[in-house]
Scaffold this active site. Sequence first.
Site, short mmCIF file in Angstrom:
data_model
loop_
_atom_site.label_atom_id
_atom_site.label_comp_id
_atom_site.label_asym_id
_atom_site.label_seq_id
_atom_site.Cartn_x
_atom_site.Cartn_y
_atom_site.Cartn_z
N GLU A 1 7.76 6.97 9.87
CA GLU A 1 6.62 6.41 9.16
C GLU A 1 5.76 5.55 10.10
O GLU A 1 4.53 5.66 10.09
CB GLU A 1 7.10 5.56 7.97
N GLU B 1 0.29 -1.94 -6.03
CA GLU B 1 0.68 -0.73 -6.74
C GLU B 1 0.50 -0.93 -8.24
O GLU B 1 0.09 -0.02 -8.96
CB GLU B 1 2.15 -0.39 -6.41
N GLU C 1 -3.09 -0.73 -9.06
CA GLU C 1 -3.50 0.68 -9.04
C GLU C 1 -3.08 1.38 -10.33
O GLU C 1 -3.85 2.14 -10.92
CB GLU C 1 -2.86 1.38 -7.83
N SER D 1 1.14 6.70 -5.49
CA SER D 1 0.34 5.50 -5.27
C SER D 1 -0.17 5.48 -3.84
O SER D 1 0.56 5.85 -2.90
CB SER D 1 1.22 4.26 -5.51
N LYS E 1 11.82 5.34 8.27
CA LYS E 1 10.83 4.32 8.63
C LYS E 1 10.39 4.48 10.07
O LYS E 1 9.31 4.06 10.45
CB LYS E 1 11.43 2.93 8.43
N GLU F 1 -1.85 7.82 11.04
CA GLU F 1 -2.76 7.07 10.17
C GLU F 1 -2.35 5.61 10.00
O GLU F 1 -3.08 4.82 9.42
CB GLU F 1 -2.88 7.76 8.80
N CYS G 1 17.48 1.99 -1.13
CA CYS G 1 17.53 1.61 0.29
C CYS G 1 18.90 1.13 0.73
O CYS G 1 19.28 1.27 1.89
CB CYS G 1 16.52 0.52 0.58
N CYS H 1 7.02 3.64 -1.67
CA CYS H 1 7.62 2.82 -0.60
C CYS H 1 8.70 3.52 0.19
O CYS H 1 9.09 3.03 1.24
CB CYS H 1 8.15 1.50 -1.14
#
Lengths: 640, 397
Positions: A399, A310, A313, A357, A396, A404, A567, A337
């Site tokens: 996710e 990241e 990037e 990102s 999550k 993908e 988190c 994230c």
Amino acid sequence: MANLNEDVSRAPKSMRAQTITGITDTTDIGATVRVEIDGKELKVPIGTTILEAARSIGVRIPTLCYHEDLCIAGVCRICVVEVEGQRTLQASCAYPITSPIKVKTYSSKVRKARRHILDLLLSKHYGECYSCFRNNNCELQSLAKEYGVDQFRFGHPEKPLHEVDASSYSVIRDMNKCILCRRCVRTCIDVQEVGVLEAVGRSDKTKIETFASKPLSEVICINCGQCINRCPTGALRANDPTDDVWAAIDNPAKHVVIQTAPAPRAGIGECFGLEPGRALTFEMNTALRRCGFDKVFDTNFTADLTIIEEGTELILRLYKALVKKDTSIALPQFTSCSPGWIKYIEHFYPEMLKHVSSAKSPQQMFGAVIKTYYAKKNNIDPKDIVTVALMPCSAKKFECNRPEMCDSGFKDIDYGLTTRELAQMISEAGIDLPNLEKSDFDDPFGTATGSGVIFAATGGVMEAAIRTVVELVCGIKVENLFDHADVIPVRGFEGVRYAELPIKQVGPVPDILKHLVPNWDWLKGATLKVGVCHGTANAKKVLDDIKAGGKFSECHFIEFMACPGGCLGGGGQPIPTNPEIRKKRAKAIYGEDAHYEIRKSHENPAVLELYSQFLTDGPCGHLSHKLLHTDYTPRGKYIA
Amino acid sequence: MITSKCSKLTFSEIKTGSGLQAALKNKPAEVISILADSGMKGRGGAGFPTSTKWRFAAAAKGEEKFVVCNADEGEPGTFKDRVLLCDFADLVFEGMTIGAYAIGAKTGIIYLRGEYTYLVNQLESVLAKRRQANLLGNKICGKEGFDFDIQIRMGSGAYVCGEETALIESLEGQRGEPRNRPPFPVDTGFMGRPTIVNNVETLAWVTAILAKGAAWFKSVGTEKSTGLKLFSVSGDCAEPGVYEFPMGITIAQLLKEVKGEGAKAVQVGGASGHCVAAKDFKRALAFEDVATGGSIIIFGPNRDMLHVAKNFMEFFVEESCGQCTPCREGNHKILEGIEKLEAGTCSMAYLDELCKLGETMQLASKCGLGQSSANAFLSIVANFKDEILGRTEKVAV
Ligand SMILES: Cc1cc2nc3c(=O)[nH]c(=O)nc-3n(C[C@H](O)[C@H](O)[C@H](O)COP(=O)(O)O)c2cc1C
Ligand code: SF4
């Protein structure tokens, strides 16, 4: 700039006991008022609620719809008290004291009313405590015990009245157990600015519903699970894959690996009766091995990897925008994230997705690395590897099921487990977690850094990024700028934060980035501007500020976390949650960080080895793009 | 339904503009003092002194203030506000304008019951005429700085939207659900601004008081309940309709006027009011005795009181907003209990328990709806216990 930490709630005012603005005499500001509670006298600042005043002197008033994190609805009425001179009982949570009053918190009227209210709630609450995941952790159950409920005076449902909605990968709704306290409604609209849940119908037909009563999977739920953490009963729970995980463990043909995120280790003790704030990192490793996981890895490894990817990037974006004058580059860059945050922006600000990102979250990076690099290195067929992720998070789960997320050629992560679910597995295995011997993480990803650990707290990703960027760009030790490398300006719990970091000097470009930028001269004298926010209601404020060309539009990098506190306050963490508990968990997290020998992501030897052995074309290179980066879906908020 | 009695209402003597012009001769605070002197109390049901409400709103700090006319008229058995809006809308709007002057508001809103949509055109034309006559708009009656106008907003069809905080919530585009109080609307009302919410009739009387004086107003009525009041009379009587009586009239006197003598019981104050049995007909209709927003429903000797109770409870089971536990679940439990009574399967102990539950609802509900929805049931059980339990014995044997 407008103060972005101001309250701009969209919750209706019926659900928000309001602050007292009626004190017209300015000499009253900051004044106190006398109140007598059960014969005890005390002075409180004007506007203090009866509930707060009572708590301050240790008088317990029961609550159900009240929650420290939420605006005040005053609907369950269990907290009613008698105020001398008032005809009716008053909801203590919603009653601001503005003149001297005398309060009785357990008079006969009050006790009768509370008992009636409990009886009424139970007359609609279908559920057997022993088959409920909230058994022994249910506010309704506790109150029933506290008030000596020994029969259902107004009946009790014998069969379920509502179908359970298990459509979502993340959140399951069982309205049979709902007591209509509307904490979930307020969480969703007020804390998260999402507004998926709403009361519909009137009177005893009132029900908490989604838009047009659609399954949760088809509405704009961001899967953050904050509603689960605030539900007083078992009406909301996470979609629990423990049976499948046990089955994989029991299958000798499967190589089952688990990665553990930093936040669960700071919370899991609470499931075993410990005070919040004691990290059980290494005891948990032992417990996981006893449960039968073949390998126990630390997600911090990919947290460090995330910082490199990241961060690279970001540098590339800045280089293209500032040096190459490429106007198509979107700045500020947003972190990626938090999967709740990702779903939020996909729904509500799809036009801003180019800011996010492309780096996958640490969980997903790890899955891709395990089923490729690790599989090859250890000669295991990736189809026999089962990857489990222990996360503080319900999003999550969604996710890892995104179509993908299969860049390894397989499902990168098979199952997402929450802290609560792992605690359940551990207790099912008869393991006494708090008193277990300690053991370390497994190689080859064993060595992690303090930077990875602090990902668990709001501001942590930004702090980790700053530690690395400062060293890689300025060529100096971050300790020269911040004592003990603690980047205090980005820490804390304020909803929206902003910090500036002048780059006074630049060093040589490190080897790992040499093929991307020739030198750092273009950054010399620049000021790095960063933002941090947590809870999507705060994300909305920042995004709107950017759109309006405010201060955050000038930022270079902004950390977004879907959950309040980051988190450590995730939707998969132990119940209950409140600001105090989250503070204690944060303390545990920062305590862990301070103990690490290596505290900067770019110094993680396992990460460096991964680049030298596997991702040989470097950060943001071809292979890393295939495995560690992703793209997003502009979903929009309109539902067909 | 509108009887000839209506044409005799005092309101027909009040000339458009006279109340407002009288008000503008005074300072805003003096207008409030005149109201205080008159002893005027709200005609919407709660009987809160109008001057006190206005004084709070006048004193409250706010960049903007609002005057809201509560024309939701949802209480079963009331229709007097409709009559006022049909025949005397001018006086109602004038009362709002006087309120605006007294508290310093620029915007007025009339929250009109959905079923009264057919009145909108007529009301709009009254408003237009008032604008033309400079009784609304800028520099009203030439008074520098006194700008005020009124808009009509349609109600959302729920009884609870007549409760003033739910009304405001509904005006703000939310589900009509009552708010926590304090703070009250006079301090934090529509859009968080100081707001007075007044009943249609209250506002019409304000105009009359300003036009004819406080002394005139308090020359009738009782000490604690001054003035005249409109009553919506329905049920078992020969001449139902809207009546104007002085406050303090006894139920017996009223029954005589409307030719309803021989009634077995009278429901005073609509579904949320109390059921008064014949033995208590000497009681007075006044805030200090049997209070009412004006709904009088008369039950003749052949009425089945359990059925009456059931009817009211069905109304509340339909109309509770569903926010708070005692009202949401309690009304339903009482209705179930009534069904058990009908079937003769309700034990004395359970009936007792239901009455206690009713008391809890009165004490612990969040708003006036739940605080009064058990009233009718409780008073019918108290007054007609034998009749109700009669069937328990008959069927239960
Ligand atoms: C459930 C409920 C319904 C109400 N409906 C009305 C109504 O339809 N019209 C009205 O004027 N007041 C109604 N009220 C009373 C209002 O809350 C408020 O007290 C009144 O509008 C104040 O005006 P007043 O002071 O002029 O009487 C209702 C109250 C409750 C609790
Ligand atoms: S008392 Fe009834 S109508 Fe009033 S807030 Fe409670 S549920 Fe809603």
